[in-house]
Design a protein around this motif. Structure first.
Motif, short mmCIF file in Angstrom:
data_model
loop_
_atom_site.label_atom_id
_atom_site.label_comp_id
_atom_site.label_asym_id
_atom_site.label_seq_id
_atom_site.Cartn_x
_atom_site.Cartn_y
_atom_site.Cartn_z
N GLU A 36 -3.79 41.35 15.47
CA GLU A 36 -4.98 40.96 14.71
C GLU A 36 -4.82 39.60 14.05
N ARG A 37 -3.76 38.88 14.46
CA ARG A 37 -3.42 37.53 13.95
C ARG A 37 -2.93 37.56 12.51
N ASP A 38 -2.54 38.76 12.01
CA ASP A 38 -1.79 38.81 10.77
C ASP A 38 -0.38 38.29 11.03
N TYR A 40 3.57 38.63 10.56
CA TYR A 40 4.63 39.58 10.25
C TYR A 40 5.95 38.83 10.22
N ARG A 51 3.93 41.84 5.94
CA ARG A 51 2.75 41.33 6.66
C ARG A 51 1.90 40.52 5.70
N ILE A 52 1.38 39.39 6.21
CA ILE A 52 0.41 38.59 5.47
C ILE A 52 -0.92 38.70 6.19
N SER A 53 -1.92 39.19 5.50
CA SER A 53 -3.24 39.38 6.11
C SER A 53 -3.88 38.03 6.41
N LYS A 54 -4.36 37.89 7.64
CA LYS A 54 -5.03 36.65 8.04
C LYS A 54 -6.34 36.46 7.29
N THR A 55 -6.98 37.57 6.93
CA THR A 55 -8.29 37.47 6.28
C THR A 55 -8.20 37.34 4.77
N ASP A 324 1.26 31.00 16.80
CA ASP A 324 -0.07 31.58 16.90
C ASP A 324 -0.63 31.14 18.25
#
Length: 347
Positions: A36-38, A40, A51-55, A324
């Protein structure tokens, strides 16, 4: 440009549920961009994966309790005890795999159940088990992992044994894929086998065409492994340690114990975490012969500054690199600066 996405520069373990930029981490190593493009990454000396949330930009712990050890088989990944997770990869199924150097194992978290299991390694250091179950085999300080292009085989840089081991995921059987356990020079053009010497196989990545890229830590060299012929082609590094040759032919440059490798989405660049020179360097495959370029840092240990010019940003023994695939942005585990940075190429 380059910026820090998590880490204050102080070693610590806090910040879950809040903005990643304000969190404390402790020596980040391997990094991967998830389905989901987060983001990790292995928060190695906190013994967790975060994990860093992309949103939202928030940071959370997704694997590990923060306690050092080797427990949790069959239970929730968040409750497990880990011991120095070094690198991580997503399988095409969504399962998350990682290597624990100090436990001498590779483990995974099932994407559907969230439960943890060991894929390879008995938990004791050594060299044994080829031809049998991977979970009964002995590894010695495994460092890097990567799947082949079919996702049917997991390759493990078994660095203490100077070998790359292969786990057939369908059967669970382990074998030696490459390396004979000695530290002699790897012959240019040799075919992958258990008779070929590898001096410190530290990091692996795979290009979109299926070629594998291998960085040798003690060997201070980079090899391309052709997806079809399975031959090793010497591409960068003289074999001697050093920090020379930027802008010139990659094979004539000296490297400083590379510990991370990542291939750009278009396959034109192979990025190296050149750990002991505190820099990111890149093999430019569009040149003939390929050249070695300096991407981040100036060769001196430090912490930043983050700025529009990555060559001014000093780092401290970086280990992990992640790409990415949608943007080509390069993520860096700036280990002893206790930060994760990103180089954005403006695409």
């Amino acid at each position: 440009m380059i910026e820090t996405i998590t880490g204050t520069g102080r070693a610590g373990y806090n910040g879950d549920g809040h903005a990643a930029k304000n969190a404390e981490i402790n020596q980040p190593f391997g990094i991967v961009v998830g389905p989901e493009r987060d983001i990790y990454f292995c928060d190695t000396f906190n013994h967790v994966i975060r994990r860093i949330s992309k949103t939202s930009g928030e940071i959370t712990t997704v694997v590990g309790s923060g306690r050092q050890g080797y427990l949790g088989e069959g239970g929730p990944a968040r409750d497990a005890m880990l011991n120095e997770p070094y690198e991580l990869r997503f399988h095409s199924s969504g399962d998350l795999y990682w290597v624990e150097r100090a436990n001498h194992v590779v483990r995974k978290a099932d994407a559907r159940t969230g439960r943890i299991s060991t894929i390879a390694g008995s938990g004791l250091p050594g060299f044994s088990g080829d031809g049998g179950p991977a979970t009964a085999a002995a590894l010695n300080q495994p460092h890097s992992i990567q799947f082949d292009r079919t996702f049917e085989t997991l390759l493990i840089c078994d660095i203490g044994n100077h070998r790359i081991r292969a786990v057939a995921l369908g059967t669970g059987e382990i074998s030696t894929w490459c390396g004979n356990g000695t530290t002699e020079l790897t012959p240019d053009g040799a075919k992958v086998s258990d008779q070929v010497p590898l001096r410190g196989p530290r990091a692996l990545d795979i290009a979109s065409n299926g070629d594998l890229w291998l960085a040798l830590r003690e060997g201070n060299a980079v090899y391309r492994i052709d997806a079809n012929s399975h031959r090793l082609e010497h591409v960068a590094g003289t074999g001697r340690p050093g920090f020379t040759g930027n802008g010139g032919p990659a094979k004539e440059a000296t490297l400083s114990g590379p510990k991370g490798v990542a291939v750009s989405p278009d396959g034109k660049f192979v990025y190296l975490a050149d750990t002991e020179s505190h820099t990111v360097r890149a093999i430019d495959l569009s040149q003939n012969p390929p050249t070695l370029e300096l991407i981040v840092g100036d060769g001196e240990r430090g912490d930043g500054p983050d700025s529009p010019e990555p060559l001014r940003c000093r780092m401290a023994r970086l280990h992990g690199l992640g790409i990415d695939l949608a943007t080509g942005d390069l993520y860096i585990g700036d280990s002893e600066a206790h930060k994760v940075r990103v180089v954005r190429f403006g695409k």
